[in-house]
Write an enzyme that holds these catalytic residues in place. Structure first.
Site, PDB file in Angstrom:
ATOM      1  N   ILE A  13      -2.435   9.225   8.090  1.00  0.00           N
ATOM      2  CA  ILE A  13      -1.072   9.735   7.924  1.00  0.00           C
ATOM      3  C   ILE A  13      -1.120  11.191   7.464  1.00  0.00           C
ATOM      4  O   ILE A  13      -0.393  12.046   7.977  1.00  0.00           O
ATOM      5  CB  ILE A  13      -0.275   8.831   6.960  1.00  0.00           C
ATOM      6  CG1 ILE A  13      -0.188   7.414   7.567  1.00  0.00           C
ATOM      7  CG2 ILE A  13       1.120   9.399   6.706  1.00  0.00           C
ATOM      8  CD1 ILE A  13       0.437   6.363   6.692  1.00  0.00           C
ATOM      9  N   GLY A  37     -10.947   9.394   4.694  1.00  0.00           N
ATOM     10  CA  GLY A  37     -10.514  10.407   5.658  1.00  0.00           C
ATOM     11  C   GLY A  37     -11.711  11.054   6.356  1.00  0.00           C
ATOM     12  O   GLY A  37     -12.869  10.758   6.044  1.00  0.00           O
ATOM     13  N   ALA A  76      -3.379   7.435  -1.484  1.00  0.00           N
ATOM     14  CA  ALA A  76      -3.587   6.086  -2.042  1.00  0.00           C
ATOM     15  C   ALA A  76      -4.355   5.215  -1.042  1.00  0.00           C
ATOM     16  O   ALA A  76      -4.342   5.483   0.158  1.00  0.00           O
ATOM     17  CB  ALA A  76      -2.237   5.449  -2.325  1.00  0.00           C
ATOM     18  N   ASN A  93      -7.440   3.605  -8.195  1.00  0.00           N
ATOM     19  CA  ASN A  93      -7.215   4.791  -7.354  1.00  0.00           C
ATOM     20  C   ASN A  93      -5.728   5.167  -7.294  1.00  0.00           C
ATOM     21  O   ASN A  93      -5.366   6.332  -7.474  1.00  0.00           O
ATOM     22  CB  ASN A  93      -7.729   4.517  -5.936  1.00  0.00           C
ATOM     23  CG  ASN A  93      -7.607   5.743  -5.046  1.00  0.00           C
ATOM     24  OD1 ASN A  93      -8.300   6.731  -5.239  1.00  0.00           O
ATOM     25  ND2 ASN A  93      -6.698   5.698  -4.088  1.00  0.00           N
ATOM     26  N   TYR A 142      -1.633  -4.111  -3.340  1.00  0.00           N
ATOM     27  CA  TYR A 142      -1.275  -2.805  -2.774  1.00  0.00           C
ATOM     28  C   TYR A 142       0.211  -2.516  -3.014  1.00  0.00           C
ATOM     29  O   TYR A 142       0.577  -1.463  -3.549  1.00  0.00           O
ATOM     30  CB  TYR A 142      -1.602  -2.784  -1.274  1.00  0.00           C
ATOM     31  CG  TYR A 142      -0.970  -1.633  -0.565  1.00  0.00           C
ATOM     32  CD1 TYR A 142      -1.245  -0.326  -0.955  1.00  0.00           C
ATOM     33  CD2 TYR A 142      -0.068  -1.832   0.481  1.00  0.00           C
ATOM     34  CE1 TYR A 142      -0.643   0.745  -0.327  1.00  0.00           C
ATOM     35  CE2 TYR A 142       0.533  -0.775   1.114  1.00  0.00           C
ATOM     36  CZ  TYR A 142       0.244   0.513   0.709  1.00  0.00           C
ATOM     37  OH  TYR A 142       0.854   1.566   1.338  1.00  0.00           O
ATOM     38  N   ASN A 171       5.588   0.009   9.377  1.00  0.00           N
ATOM     39  CA  ASN A 171       4.232   0.075   9.938  1.00  0.00           C
ATOM     40  C   ASN A 171       3.996   1.359  10.738  1.00  0.00           C
ATOM     41  O   ASN A 171       4.511   1.504  11.848  1.00  0.00           O
ATOM     42  CB  ASN A 171       3.954  -1.173  10.776  1.00  0.00           C
ATOM     43  CG  ASN A 171       3.729  -2.378   9.889  1.00  0.00           C
ATOM     44  OD1 ASN A 171       4.574  -2.694   9.051  1.00  0.00           O
ATOM     45  ND2 ASN A 171       2.598  -3.022  10.031  1.00  0.00           N
ATOM     46  N   ARG A 283      -3.921 -14.408   7.332  1.00  0.00           N
ATOM     47  CA  ARG A 283      -4.595 -13.451   6.463  1.00  0.00           C
ATOM     48  C   ARG A 283      -3.838 -13.432   5.133  1.00  0.00           C
ATOM     49  O   ARG A 283      -2.592 -13.442   5.140  1.00  0.00           O
ATOM     50  CB  ARG A 283      -4.514 -12.083   7.149  1.00  0.00           C
ATOM     51  CG  ARG A 283      -5.440 -11.051   6.677  1.00  0.00           C
ATOM     52  CD  ARG A 283      -5.327  -9.793   7.530  1.00  0.00           C
ATOM     53  NE  ARG A 283      -4.057  -9.103   7.356  1.00  0.00           N
ATOM     54  CZ  ARG A 283      -3.763  -7.917   7.882  1.00  0.00           C
ATOM     55  NH1 ARG A 283      -4.636  -7.294   8.644  1.00  0.00           N
ATOM     56  NH2 ARG A 283      -2.609  -7.349   7.669  1.00  0.00           N
TER      57      ARG A 283
END
Ligand code: UFG
Length: 330
Positions: A13, A37, A76, A93, A142, A171, A283
């Site tokens: 992003i 990244g 994040a 984090n 999260y 999303n 999941r």
């Protein structure tokens, strides 16, 4: 010309955010520890500082060298299943990073921040589409960490007058139309890239995680929004704060939901071949349905997404994945 720090500007992003800002004439500084990244994702006209926003001396050095007008925070961790397995990694984090960043922003008199948050703050929503004031009850660490970040921002605004805009993404999908940057993760977990990986390597099999959810075809429903439309919303949010707008939160989505099976079928059409798949177990941490009511972003920020059609979003993702089957630098 305004100078904007993009924390996490080498990520999926973040890299699109940096391209969007530079295309609009902003001066851009990128901070990224490159843990998820890629150096090759950073626009060549951005000034890059390699380091971690939990590291106070790293931030002090960068803020001393640069004259930053506003911060866009996108560094994040954001993978729902990983957060279920390792919650402390996420709280460490995502919370320590933003606390140290805000302390240093206050010290250097930087009083504007736009930051990424998520549909995952809502948990399993009671109302569809979801609006900003609906109940927040995250079902994964999260989402919990992002809700805590939102609370931290609220109190920091009260105390220090650091103005914020919290953008709750649904999303994120797709890629820059140039084909230069796109979605790349060392361990890919996301739906569209995972389908494309199987399309590019038919020895693999795509897994649909559960077809017994409370949805018409039994698979999870999500709201897909193009990555450059997300980036555009941040620019509008910066302008909103600049013009004296009050700190606030906004959903960013398309107001439409697609099931995993529908995305799978649409991706198969775009790729132009049958893709092997199987139905696997659910999941952990996946809510049944997430669809945004993003009318507030449209009316208050003046956000008008360019990509209103999921076919076009998936097509831009395929342009990237088909040209970069192994991601960056390979
Ligand atoms: N899925 C599969 N197979 C895969 C990958 C995903 O069936 O190989 C399913 C998931 O179970 C889920 C859906 O596809 O139902 C979407 O999964 P993603 O991993 O692509 O995305 P998530 O909805 O889990 O999460 C994403 C971001 C989060 C953000 C959330 C908001 O990664 O950061 O969207 O809706 F919070």
């Amino acid at each position: 010309m305004k100078t904007i720090l993009v924390a996490g500007g080498a990520g999926y992003i973040g890299s699109h955010m940096v391209y969007c800002l530079i295309e609009k004439g902003y001066d851009v500084v990128v901070a990224d520890n490159l843990s998820t990244g890629f150096h090759d994702a950073i626009h060549k006209d951005a000034r890059f500082y390699k380091g971690d926003t939990r590291d106070r001396s790293f931030l002090e050095n960068m803020f001393t060298q640069e004259s930053i007008d506003a911060v866009i925070h996108m560094d994040a961790f954001s993978i729902v299943p990983e957060s279920m397995k390792d919650p402390l990694k996420y709280f460490d984090n995502n919370l320590i990073g933003v606390i140290v960043l805000l302390e240093e922003m206050e010290k250097f008199n930087i009083h504007k921040i736009v930051f990424s948050t998520t549909a995952a703050v809502y948990g399993n929503p009671k109302n569809i589409p979801i609006s900003e004031d609906d109940e927040k009850n995250p079902i994964n660490p999260y989402g919990e960490s992002k809700l805590m970040m939102e609370s931290i921002m609220k109190w920091v605004d009260e105390a220090f007058g650091i103005k914020y805009v919290a953008l709750r993404y649904f999303n994120a999908a797709g890629a820059h139309p140039s084909g230069l940057i796109g979605e790349a993760h060392a361990n890919e977990t996301h739906l569209i890239p995972n389908i494309m990986k199987v399309a590019l390597d038919p020895t693999k099999e795509f897994q649909i995680f559960g077809d017994d959810y409370g949805t018409p075809d039994g698979t999870n429903i999500r709201d897909y929004v193009h990555i450059l439309d997300l980036a555009e919303a941040h620019v509008l949010a910066l302008q909103y704060i600049e013009n004296g707008g009050k700190s606030d939160s906004f959903n960013l989505g398309s107001n439409q939901g697609f099931s995993v099976k529908e995305i799978f079928d649409e991706t198969s059409n775009i790729v132009g071949k049958a893709i092997p798949y199987k139905i696997s177990n659910r999941r952990d941490g996946d809510p049944d349905i997430l669809i945004a009511d993003s009318s507030k972003a449209r009316s208050v920020l003046g956000w008008h997404p360019d990509y209103e059609n999921v076919h076009d979003i998936i097509q831009t993702a395929w342009n990237w994945h088909s040209k970069h089957p192994h991601g960056y630098g390979k």
